[in-house]
Design a protein around this motif. Structure first.
Motif, short mmCIF file in Angstrom:
data_model
loop_
_atom_site.label_atom_id
_atom_site.label_comp_id
_atom_site.label_asym_id
_atom_site.label_seq_id
_atom_site.Cartn_x
_atom_site.Cartn_y
_atom_site.Cartn_z
N LEU A 36 9.28 -3.43 -6.50
CA LEU A 36 8.26 -3.41 -5.29
C LEU A 36 7.28 -4.28 -4.94
N ALA A 37 6.78 -4.70 -5.51
CA ALA A 37 5.26 -5.88 -5.69
C ALA A 37 6.54 -7.43 -5.01
N LYS A 38 7.43 -7.45 -6.42
CA LYS A 38 8.07 -8.27 -5.67
C LYS A 38 9.13 -8.57 -4.43
N ARG A 39 9.63 -7.74 -4.14
CA ARG A 39 9.75 -7.67 -2.68
C ARG A 39 8.86 -7.72 -2.24
N THR A 40 7.79 -7.40 -1.32
CA THR A 40 6.69 -7.27 -0.71
C THR A 40 6.22 -8.80 -0.88
N GLY A 41 5.81 -9.59 -2.01
CA GLY A 41 4.92 -10.53 -2.56
C GLY A 41 3.05 -9.54 -2.54
N LEU A 42 3.66 -8.33 -3.24
CA LEU A 42 2.17 -7.66 -3.55
C LEU A 42 1.85 -7.66 -5.04
N THR A 43 1.11 -7.06 -5.29
CA THR A 43 1.09 -7.24 -6.55
C THR A 43 1.13 -5.90 -7.29
N ARG A 44 1.62 -5.50 -8.53
CA ARG A 44 2.08 -4.08 -9.04
C ARG A 44 0.82 -3.69 -8.87
N ASN A 45 -0.64 -4.03 -8.64
CA ASN A 45 -1.37 -3.45 -8.89
C ASN A 45 -1.75 -3.13 -7.39
N CYS A 46 -1.71 -3.03 -6.45
CA CYS A 46 -1.77 -3.01 -5.31
C CYS A 46 -1.00 -1.91 -4.58
N ILE A 47 0.55 -1.90 -5.13
CA ILE A 47 1.91 -0.58 -4.51
C ILE A 47 0.66 0.43 -5.36
N GLN A 48 0.17 0.68 -7.03
CA GLN A 48 -0.23 1.66 -7.39
C GLN A 48 -1.34 2.16 -6.58
N GLN A 49 -2.73 1.31 -6.14
CA GLN A 49 -3.26 0.92 -5.61
C GLN A 49 -2.85 2.55 -3.78
N ILE A 50 -1.89 1.95 -3.60
CA ILE A 50 -1.82 2.67 -1.94
C ILE A 50 -1.70 4.27 -2.78
N GLU A 51 -0.77 3.90 -3.52
CA GLU A 51 0.34 5.35 -3.81
C GLU A 51 -0.73 6.43 -5.13
N CYS A 52 -1.62 5.71 -5.50
CA CYS A 52 -2.79 6.86 -5.74
C CYS A 52 -4.00 6.87 -4.79
N TYR A 53 -3.54 6.09 -3.75
CA TYR A 53 -4.75 6.86 -2.96
C TYR A 53 -5.45 5.76 -2.83
N GLU A 54 -6.40 5.14 -3.46
CA GLU A 54 -7.01 4.22 -3.46
C GLU A 54 -7.74 3.37 -2.36
N HIS A 55 -6.61 2.48 -1.57
CA HIS A 55 -7.43 2.34 -0.26
C HIS A 55 -6.22 2.33 0.47
N LEU A 56 -5.66 2.34 2.04
CA LEU A 56 -5.07 2.12 2.73
C LEU A 56 -4.56 1.24 3.58
N PRO A 57 -3.02 0.70 2.85
CA PRO A 57 -2.47 -0.60 3.53
C PRO A 57 -3.03 -1.17 5.25
N HIS A 58 -3.54 -2.10 4.86
CA HIS A 58 -3.19 -3.05 6.42
C HIS A 58 -1.35 -2.96 7.10
N MET A 59 -1.64 -3.10 8.04
CA MET A 59 -0.24 -2.80 8.58
C MET A 59 0.45 -4.05 8.45
N THR A 60 0.06 -5.10 8.81
CA THR A 60 1.33 -6.01 8.38
C THR A 60 1.55 -5.72 6.47
N THR A 61 0.75 -5.06 5.85
CA THR A 61 1.05 -4.72 4.53
C THR A 61 2.50 -3.65 4.41
#
Length: 105
Positions: A36-61
């Motif tokens: 998913l990170a590769k498909r979006t251009g995000l890092t895997r860590n960013c995906i993990q942080q979203i899924e673990c509620y560490e931060h809310l993603p921006h609309m573009t994300t």
């Protein structure tokens, strides 16, 4: 206090919606965080942080995630309506609790 606790407490409706729509969809489609990170251009860590509620993603994300998870146009529209309703419910909750939280979107 951890970021997770703060995010969940300040935005419980939004975090539950993201879990129901984004995390669940990724798992149903058997897509790893790395893919998913590769498909979006995000890092895997960013995906993990979203899924673990560490931060809310921006609309573009969110748009990138919706595209990468192959939401249909109708699913995308429904998700956006649900997201705005969840955000409004969280803002009302914050007002009731006297919390002034900063939204990512």
């Amino acid at each position: 206090m951890s970021k997770t606790t703060t995010t969940c407490r300040n935005y419980p409706h939004v975090t539950r919606l993201l879990e129901a729509k984004i995390y669940t969809r990724r798992k149903e489609r058997d897509i790893s965080q790395t893919i998913l990170a590769k498909r979006t251009g995000l890092t895997r860590n960013c995906i993990q942080q979203i899924e673990c509620y560490e931060h809310l993603p921006h609309m573009t994300t969110l748009f990138d995630l919706i595209k990468a998870l192959e939401f249909t146009d109708e699913e995308s529209k429904a998700f956006m309506v649900e997201l705005m309703n969840a955000y409004q419910a969280d803002r009302e909750l914050q007002e009731e609790q006297g919390i002034r939280a900063k939204a990512a979107f």
